[in-house]
Every structure is written in C-alpha cells, then in structure tokens.
Design an enzyme around this catalytic site. Sequence first.
Site, PDB file in Angstrom:
ATOM      1  N   HIS A  62       0.852  -1.190   0.000  1.00 30.58           N
ATOM      2  CA  HIS A  62       0.000   0.000   0.000  1.00 30.58           C
ATOM      3  C   HIS A  62       0.889   1.242   0.000  1.00 30.58           C
ATOM      4  O   HIS A  62       2.100   1.159   0.202  1.00 30.58           O
ATOM      5  CB  HIS A  62      -0.967   0.004   1.188  1.00 30.58           C
ATOM      6  CG  HIS A  62      -0.314   0.099   2.534  1.00 30.58           C
ATOM      7  ND1 HIS A  62       0.465  -0.902   3.066  1.00 30.58           N
ATOM      8  CD2 HIS A  62      -0.339   1.090   3.477  1.00 30.58           C
ATOM      9  CE1 HIS A  62       0.897  -0.547   4.260  1.00 30.58           C
ATOM     10  NE2 HIS A  62       0.428   0.669   4.538  1.00 30.58           N
ATOM     11  N   HIS A  64       1.447   3.917   1.904  1.00 31.30           N
ATOM     12  CA  HIS A  64       1.904   4.687   3.058  1.00 31.30           C
ATOM     13  C   HIS A  64       3.427   4.710   3.011  1.00 31.30           C
ATOM     14  O   HIS A  64       4.067   3.710   2.674  1.00 31.30           O
ATOM     15  CB  HIS A  64       1.402   4.073   4.371  1.00 31.30           C
ATOM     16  CG  HIS A  64       0.045   4.556   4.770  1.00 31.30           C
ATOM     17  ND1 HIS A  64      -0.815   3.824   5.563  1.00 31.30           N
ATOM     18  CD2 HIS A  64      -0.611   5.728   4.491  1.00 31.30           C
ATOM     19  CE1 HIS A  64      -1.937   4.518   5.758  1.00 31.30           C
ATOM     20  NE2 HIS A  64      -1.836   5.668   5.118  1.00 31.30           N
ATOM     21  N   ASP A  66       5.972   4.483   4.918  1.00 30.16           N
ATOM     22  CA  ASP A  66       6.882   3.521   5.546  1.00 30.16           C
ATOM     23  C   ASP A  66       6.926   2.187   4.807  1.00 30.16           C
ATOM     24  O   ASP A  66       7.636   1.275   5.208  1.00 30.16           O
ATOM     25  CB  ASP A  66       6.514   3.306   7.019  1.00 30.16           C
ATOM     26  CG  ASP A  66       5.089   2.814   7.231  1.00 30.16           C
ATOM     27  OD1 ASP A  66       4.200   3.210   6.468  1.00 30.16           O
ATOM     28  OD2 ASP A  66       4.866   2.030   8.174  1.00 30.16           O
ATOM     29  N   HIS A  67       6.187   2.118   3.692  1.00 26.98           N
ATOM     30  CA  HIS A  67       6.193   0.890   2.896  1.00 26.98           C
ATOM     31  C   HIS A  67       6.755   1.091   1.482  1.00 26.98           C
ATOM     32  O   HIS A  67       6.993   0.093   0.793  1.00 26.98           O
ATOM     33  CB  HIS A  67       4.776   0.316   2.804  1.00 26.98           C
ATOM     34  CG  HIS A  67       4.275  -0.204   4.117  1.00 26.98           C
ATOM     35  ND1 HIS A  67       4.258  -1.535   4.454  1.00 26.98           N
ATOM     36  CD2 HIS A  67       3.792   0.464   5.202  1.00 26.98           C
ATOM     37  CE1 HIS A  67       3.785  -1.674   5.682  1.00 26.98           C
ATOM     38  NE2 HIS A  67       3.492  -0.478   6.156  1.00 26.98           N
ATOM     39  N   HIS A 182      -7.698  -1.114   5.372  1.00 24.46           N
ATOM     40  CA  HIS A 182      -6.743  -0.271   6.091  1.00 24.46           C
ATOM     41  C   HIS A 182      -7.225   1.168   5.948  1.00 24.46           C
ATOM     42  O   HIS A 182      -8.294   1.435   5.394  1.00 24.46           O
ATOM     43  CB  HIS A 182      -5.348  -0.480   5.500  1.00 24.46           C
ATOM     44  CG  HIS A 182      -4.243   0.226   6.234  1.00 24.46           C
ATOM     45  ND1 HIS A 182      -4.122   0.214   7.603  1.00 24.46           N
ATOM     46  CD2 HIS A 182      -3.201   0.983   5.772  1.00 24.46           C
ATOM     47  CE1 HIS A 182      -3.056   0.910   7.958  1.00 24.46           C
ATOM     48  NE2 HIS A 182      -2.489   1.399   6.858  1.00 24.46           N
ATOM     49  N   ASP A 253      -0.525  -3.790   5.830  1.00 24.69           N
ATOM     50  CA  ASP A 253      -1.218  -3.233   6.991  1.00 24.69           C
ATOM     51  C   ASP A 253      -2.721  -3.460   6.847  1.00 24.69           C
ATOM     52  O   ASP A 253      -3.295  -3.232   5.770  1.00 24.69           O
ATOM     53  CB  ASP A 253      -0.947  -1.739   7.107  1.00 24.69           C
ATOM     54  CG  ASP A 253       0.487  -1.435   7.496  1.00 24.69           C
ATOM     55  OD1 ASP A 253       1.298  -2.380   7.556  1.00 24.69           O
ATOM     56  OD2 ASP A 253       0.795  -0.251   7.722  1.00 24.69           O
TER      57      ASP A 253
END
Length: 364
Positions: A62, A64, A66-67, A182, A253
């Site tokens: 996804h 976000h 941090d990914h 999510h 997530d």
Amino acid sequence: MSMDITFLGTGSAYPSPTRGASALVIRSEGECWLFDCGEGTQTQFMKSHLKAGRITKIFITHLHGDHFFGLPGLLCTISLQSSSTTSKQPVDIYGPLGLRNFIWRALELSHSQLLFSYVVHELVPTPDQCPAEEFKELSYLDRDEVSSKEVQGRTLQLDPVENSYMLVNNQQFVMKAFRLFHRIPSFGFLVEEKQRTGKLNAQKLKDLGVQPGPIYGKLKNGVTVVLENGVTISPSDVLDEPIPGRKICILGDCSGVVGDEAMKLCYEADLLVHEATLDDTQVDKAKEYGHSTPKMAAEFANLCKVKKLVLTHFSQRYKPAGQIGEGDIDVTELKRQAESALNGQEVILAEDFLTIEIPGKKQK
C-alpha cells in the site's frame, strides 16, 4: 529447490536504530522478490547477506510512506551498481494505483537515469478497502509521459469471479494479490509454488521392457506413449504422486480482510506474515488506525489453518528485552498474546535480518 524469507525491516511508521521500515525478501533459485520498500531498505540490504542487484520483482502492499518511500533510492542504487555493458532483465513492480506516477515523478524530478528497464503493474483498489472519506479516485494520474527505462505495464482490475488479482502465472509459481482493509487501500500477496511431477518409477518401466531413454522424458512430462509392441503407458501408471508446492502469504497493513478470498488463498499456508502493530490491550486504537493486534493476527491464522505465523510491523514502543527504556514494552508480550490465542502454537516474532527457510514438501 531452496526457498527462504528474510526480513529487512520489521518496524512501523519509520525506521529506527532498533528496526528498519517495512521490507522483506523471498529468495527462490537465485531470484529475489522484495515485498515493500520502506525508507532505508537499501541500507538494510547492504547490512544483510542479500544482494539488491538480484531483485527481479517488487511488490508494494500500500502507499503509506513507511512501505514505499525507499523505492526510488533503491532503484537508483541498483542502477549505480550495475554495468552498462551487462544486460539486466526488466524489474517488475506491482502495487496500488498511483505507484507508477510516484516512481516516474521521483526519477524525473531528480534527473535519475536508470541503466535497466522497469515495468509497473498497478492494482485498481475497490472502495470497500478503506473508510469512504479516505478513498481517492486516482485515474487522473494516468499520463502520456513515460521514462526512457519504463516499459508499459498492466492495469489490473479485481477479477469478479476469483475476487483476487492474478499477478504471475508461470511454470513454477502463481502469485496473486487480495484485498485488505486499512486507512487506505492495502493488499496481501500469495506466493504459491506449483506442484511438481512425482518421481518416475524406473523399475516398473524396466519390468515393462522400457530402457532409459527419450520415453522416460516424455512420461515425466505427462505424455502418454505407445510402445512398439502396442502397449500404452500413461504417466499415471509409472509416476508417483505429485509433490505439493509451498505457499507463503504476506499481508500488508490491515485491520481485516475484504471478502472471503483472502482466507481461501491463505488456507493451509506454510508461512503467514501478518502485522501486529499494537498489543491486545490497544485493540480499539489498532482498529481505529486500520491495524491489527497479535490476537487478531492469530485468529486469522487459525481460520486459515496456517502452519506457521510470523508477526511483524511492530510499533517502535515494543523493544527487545535488553533495549527497553521508559515507556517501552517488551516485544515478547506480543508473542505471548498471539500464542495464547492459538492455544500454545508457536508464533515467530520477526526481527531485522531474520531468515526463515521454507523446506520443500514431500510426496503425500
């Protein structure tokens, strides 16, 4: 055929001295598949036994940061370490709609020129994968501009029958994506090895008067043969039972899955990687932010009857015993909670640079 999984980043939100941002690698017969690429992933590669230059496929769960914030830098570093005289196969990149535009903008604005080609295949999410106010229609990001090294990829819609997305289907593997819930649309990935042909019963063939040669190869490849004396031999007559393939499922997530296809795809997986951002006492907060707790992960693992559950994506407040400071919690509490929900079945807590072998299966 060897297969293993290595965790490069197991923390949530941001990289820290204790844990890197989300990233893990599956290796199989020399191929290297990266799942998520948080900030600092290329540094984690350098600290590990893995080689980033061997990456052939990248999967982003996804969008976000941090990914996937580490992706442009990783691609550029792989290019810097490549030889202009060496032919490298295009890197296939799979992820949610909008990923292609992000990569192109990052490379274009930084004037980065890659020495290898890449192909972005985008998954079109459905509105039920996140709260209604967070769902964005991103088709306006479609563009005519194409990087000199970008090969046009596929735009993948949800299969209305299978309720999943077919990503790869070759002689050895099937890879699919499935929907998760999510704060923004998130996906899980199935990596399934196809069953292999059983062992050829050479003694039975010799008893039938067939000596080693081309006929053995035909039968091994599933071809029925007729001998000169008129006897017909089917592959099933001389082959042992097929050898089942291995199955790994990696969830991004989520606070749950969308539809029942995720459970079907993950059923009896050899390894399930599931996030557990917060502990069970924080379940309401976890759900509010679209995350899971150990108990939630364990309940899904139990429904799917998976053989091994690995927890990852821990809030940075959860620390190993020797690094606990004020306000921190011992990370093993997450393991205890998950194992309690699974009636004592062992659960693994992912750590940066942990490698888990996925042993090959034997005939049934």
